[in-house]
Write a protein that holds these residues in place. Structure first.
Motif, short mmCIF file in Angstrom:
data_model
loop_
_atom_site.label_atom_id
_atom_site.label_comp_id
_atom_site.label_asym_id
_atom_site.label_seq_id
_atom_site.Cartn_x
_atom_site.Cartn_y
_atom_site.Cartn_z
N ARG A 43 0.86 -1.19 0.05
CA ARG A 43 -0.25 0.02 -0.17
C ARG A 43 1.10 1.28 0.16
O ARG A 43 0.53 2.28 -0.80
CB ARG A 43 -0.76 -0.05 1.26
N THR A 44 1.84 1.40 0.69
CA THR A 44 2.80 2.29 0.77
C THR A 44 3.39 2.75 -0.34
O THR A 44 3.47 4.01 -0.92
CB THR A 44 3.83 2.14 1.80
N VAL A 59 0.47 4.29 -2.83
CA VAL A 59 0.39 5.61 -2.82
C VAL A 59 1.57 6.53 -3.10
O VAL A 59 1.18 7.77 -3.74
CB VAL A 59 0.10 5.94 -1.21
N GLU A 101 -4.27 -0.95 4.98
CA GLU A 101 -4.21 -0.02 3.79
C GLU A 101 -4.04 1.33 4.33
O GLU A 101 -3.22 2.27 3.94
CB GLU A 101 -5.32 0.16 2.89
N GLU A 102 -4.67 1.59 5.78
CA GLU A 102 -4.63 2.93 6.58
C GLU A 102 -3.26 3.04 7.14
O GLU A 102 -2.71 3.90 6.95
CB GLU A 102 -5.67 2.83 7.64
N THR A 155 -0.81 3.73 4.35
CA THR A 155 -0.87 5.13 3.90
C THR A 155 -0.18 6.22 4.78
O THR A 155 0.45 7.03 4.09
CB THR A 155 -2.49 5.42 3.69
N ASP A 156 -0.18 5.71 5.92
CA ASP A 156 0.26 6.74 7.05
C ASP A 156 1.98 6.46 6.94
O ASP A 156 2.46 7.60 6.89
CB ASP A 156 0.06 6.12 8.55
N GLN A 204 2.59 8.72 4.03
CA GLN A 204 2.62 10.30 4.13
C GLN A 204 4.30 10.60 4.94
O GLN A 204 4.70 11.99 4.55
CB GLN A 204 1.53 10.57 4.95
#
Length: 450
Positions: free
Chosen positions: A228-229, A232, A272-273, A276-277, A280
Motif C-alpha cells: 500500500r505504501t 500511494v 491499507e490505512e 498510507t500513514d 505520508q
C-alpha cells in the motif's frame, strides 16, 4: 552516475501455501495486491544491482542460484548485488535448485506442516525459481540497455510507524506485547533518483518493520502495508519507480496493530490505512527534508562469517513435541530437531552474509542476512556516526532471527525459535561481537581502497 529502474509482477498464478504464520493450515485463496520483483541498477566507477522481492525471504539455494546466473550473464560479482526481501507474511519463501543449500521444511505446494522434509515435493518451488531467475536476468538486461544520466540523493526523517513486541516482564525476560519505550531505530531514509531534467524517477525508502499488519486469518496474497505504501507513492510521483528496502525489523510490528497488551490482526482496510500513514511520512521527507547528494564512487565488500548456537540437548524439545497445546508447526519443528540431534544432522552453526556498499565517503548501505534486530541498526549507525547509513536486514537471504547479546540473555521468541530452522539451540551471545567485528573489518578494507 547513470541508473535504471524496472519492476515485474511475480504473483503466483495458482493457490500456494503462504509462509510466515505457523497457524495457517491451507493454501492462499486469492490476491489482494500484486507481488513484485523490482530492480535498480546504479552505474558509476562500477555497476551495482539492487533487487527487492515481495516474499517472506529465501534460502541460499535461491540467492546463490540468482547471483551465479547474474555473474555468468553480466559479470556482476556477488558483492555487487543486493537482494532485499520485504518479508511479507502473505507471500512465499523461495528456494532454488541446489538441494545442499535448501533450508527445507516448507514448500509452496504443501497442504500443511510436516515433520518430515522427505514428504515435500519441491517441483513447484523449482519452477518458481526458474521463473524468478529468468525474470531477474531479463530485468537486468533491460536496465543495462536503458541507463540514463542522473543524480542519487538521500533524505532522512523519523517515523513512529513501528513498535517493539518485546516488553520486559520485570523478571529479566520479555513478553510478546507492545512496548512503546523499547529500543527502536525510528529513522526513515529515502534514496531519490532524478534524471538530468530533475524529474524523480526512483524512490527507495528504508524503514524497519515486520510486514505483518494482517495475521494468519488473511488468506490473500499481499505485500501487506509495504504494498500500500508503494502504491500511494507511485500515485503521488507518477513515472517514479518505488522500492521498499526492509530494514532491521526482527522484533518490530506496525504500531497500529497494538491493542492494549496484545497485537491484533488488522483488517485489509486497517492495513491499507497503516500503509498510507507510512507513505505520508515518506512524502514529508520528499517534500520538506534536505537531500544530500551522493557523489557516486562505489566500493563494495561482502563477508560470510559463521554464527554458532548453544549445544541444547534433544530432551529440551520433547515437551514441545508432545504438547497438544502447541500447533502443528511448533510440534513438527520440535520433532525434526530431536531427530536431527539424534542422527547428527542438526546445525550448530550457520553462515551469515554481511555486506557493505560505500556509495561515497559519507554514505553507505550496510545489509545483513536474516531477521536482524533493530538494536543492530542502532548499533551500526552509532558505529558510523556522522555518516548517513542505511541499515538493511532480510538481505541476501533470510534464514533465522539475528538477536543481540542482550536479547539472547533476555530470551523470548526471537532468541528461542532457532529450532524452527533445524538449528540446535539459541545463538551464543558472542555472535554480536562476530557481526560487529566483521562490519568494522569490511569498512576498514574499503577505506584502504581509497
Amino acid at each position: 552516475m547513470k541508473f535504471c529502474c524496472v519492476s515485474e509482477v511475480m504473483t503466483p498464478d495458482r493457490p500456494v501455501f503462504m509462509h510466515g504464520f505457523g497457524a495457517r493450515t491451507s493454501k492462499s485463496e486469492g490476491v489482494h495486491d500484486q507481488l513484485y520483483v523490482k530492480a535498480v541498477m546504479l552505474e558509476a566507477n562500477k555497476t551495482l544491482l539492487l533487487l527487492t522481492i515481495d516474499a517472506l525471504g529465501a534460502d541460499r539455494s535461491f540467492v546463490l542460484g540468482v547471483k551465479e546466473a547474474l555473474k555468468e550473464t553480466f559479470g556482476l560479482e556477488h558483492d555487487e548485488v543486493l537482494i532485499n526481501f520485504s518479508h511479507t507474511h502473505h507471500s512465499v519463501f523461495l528456494t532454488g535448485l541446489d538441494t545442499e543449500h535448501r533450508r527445507g521444511a516448507y514448500s509452496i505446494a504443501q497442504e500443511g506442516w510436516t515433520d518430515n522434509d522427505e514428504e515435500l515435493d519441491y517441483t513447484e518451488d523449482e519452477a518458481l525459481f526458474r521463473f524468478m531467475r529468468d525474470t531477474i536476468l531479463r530485468m537486468t538486461e533491460y536496465c543495462r540497455n536503458h541507463l540514463v544520466p542522473g543524480e542519487l540523493s538521500i533524505g532522512r526523517g523519523l517515523s513512529d510507524f513501528a513498535v517493539s513486541r518485546r516488553k520486559p516482564d520485570g523478571k529479566g525476560g520479555v513478553t510478546w506485547s507492545p512496548y512503546v519505550d523499547g529500543p527502536i531505530d525510528k529513522e526513515l531514509l529515502v534514496m531519490k533518483l532524478t534524471d538530468a531534467a530533475g524529474a524523480v524517477k526512483g524512490i527507495l525508502y528504508n524503514y524497519g518493520c515486520h510486514t505483518t499488519s494482517m495475521g494468519p486469518d488473511n488468506m490473500l496474497l499481499s505485500n501487506d502495508f509495504a504494498g500500500r505504501t508503494s502504491r500511494v507513492l507511485e500515485e503521488a510521483y507518477p513515472g517514479a519507480a518505488v522500492l521498499f528496502l526492509q530494514g532491521c525489523a526482527g522484533e518490530l510490528k506496525p504500531r497500529k496493530g497494538a491493542d492494549g497488551t496484545r497485537f491484533k490482526s488488522m483488517t485489509i482496510a486497517e492495513m491499507e490505512e497503516a500503509g498510507t500513514d507510512l507513505a505520508q511520512d515518506v512524502i514529508r521527507i520528499m517534500e520538506q527534508a534536505p537531500f544530500e547528494t551522493v557523489h557516486c564512487s562505489f566500493r563494495t565488500a561482502l563477508a560470510d562469517p559463521l554464527l554458532y548456537t548453544e549445544q541444547t540437548p534433544a530432551a529440551f524439545y520433547e515437551p514441545i513435541a508432545s504438547n497438544p497445546d502447541y500447533n502443528s508447526f511448533y510440534r513438527n519443528a520440535a520433532i525434526r530437531t530431536i531427530q536431527a540431534i539424534k542422527d547428527g544432522t542438526i546445525k550448530d552453526r550457520i553462515p551469515h552474509y554481511i555486506s557493505v556498499w560505500k556509495l561515497d565517503d559519507r554514505h553507505r548501505i550496510v545489509s545483513m542476512e536474516g531477521e536482524v534486530s533493530t538494536e543492530y541498526s542502532l548499533l551500526i549507525k552509532k558505529l558510523f556516526a556522522g555518516d548517513t547509513t542505511l541499515a538493511l536486514g532480510y538481505t541476501n537471504g533470510v534464514y533465522c532471527y539475528i538477536p543481540t547479546r542482550k536479547m539472547i540473555g533476555e530470551g523470548g521468541y526471537e532468541s528461542d525459535c532457532n529450532f524452527f530452522f533445524d538449528m540446535r539451540g539459541p545463538f551464543v551471545p558472542e555472535i554480536e561481537e562476530i557481526i560487529v567485528g566483521q562490519l568494522v573489518k569490511l569498512d576498514l578494507t574499503l577505506a584502504a581502497r581509497d
